[in-house]
Design a protein around this motif. Structure first.
Motif, PDB file in Angstrom:
ATOM      1  N   HIS A  84      71.651  25.009  42.125  1.00  0.00           N
ATOM      2  CA  HIS A  84      71.824  23.570  41.902  1.00  0.00           C
ATOM      3  C   HIS A  84      70.573  22.818  42.335  1.00  0.00           C
ATOM      4  CE1 HIS A  84      76.420  23.015  41.398  1.00  0.00           C
ATOM      5  NE2 HIS A  84      76.044  24.172  40.904  1.00  0.00           N
ATOM      6  N   TRP A 139      69.014  20.239  39.799  1.00  0.00           N
ATOM      7  CA  TRP A 139      69.217  18.810  40.020  1.00  0.00           C
ATOM      8  C   TRP A 139      68.523  18.258  41.264  1.00  0.00           C
ATOM      9  CZ3 TRP A 139      73.630  21.848  38.602  1.00  0.00           C
ATOM     10  CH2 TRP A 139      73.932  21.724  37.245  1.00  0.00           C
ATOM     11  N   TYR A 174      71.215  21.185  29.703  1.00  0.00           N
ATOM     12  CA  TYR A 174      70.638  21.034  31.040  1.00  0.00           C
ATOM     13  C   TYR A 174      69.934  22.290  31.546  1.00  0.00           C
ATOM     14  CZ  TYR A 174      74.901  23.358  32.695  1.00  0.00           C
ATOM     15  OH  TYR A 174      75.917  24.247  32.906  1.00  0.00           O
TER      16      TYR A 174
END
Length: 95
Positions: A69, A73, A29
């Protein structure tokens, strides 16, 4: 032989999008994502060889890189994560 410190604290970097077939020490990721160098942890044995318990005089500079984050995302998240990554997996962010 150790590589030299290439990135400075506070510098924005991109994690390379490499797809080796053997073991490597970069979470999926994070590939292609942008982070900020938080600190330089110094030289370490090649992490991709030590994963197989192999010794090598090959050294890599290890960096602790901060990722938000929100960048990873999306959304309005304010949390962060840190990943320790060998310099060979990082590249300068192109302006």
């Amino acid at each position: 032989m150790a590589e030299t410190q290439e990135f400075s604290i506070g510098q924005m970097v991109r994690v390379k999008r490499l797809w080796p077939t053997d073991h490597h020490r970069v979470p999926f990721y994070l590939k292609g994502k942008i982070g900020q160098v938080a600190t330089c942890l110094g030289p370490v044995e090649n992490p991709e060889l030590t994963a197989y318990f192999k010794k090598s005089s090959d050294q890599h500079i290890l960096y602790r890189v901060r990722f938000t984050h929100a960048h990873l995302w999306g959304g309005n998240q304010t949390d962060e994560i840190y990943a320790d990554l060998a310099g060979e997996w990082l590249c300068e962010l192109e302006g």
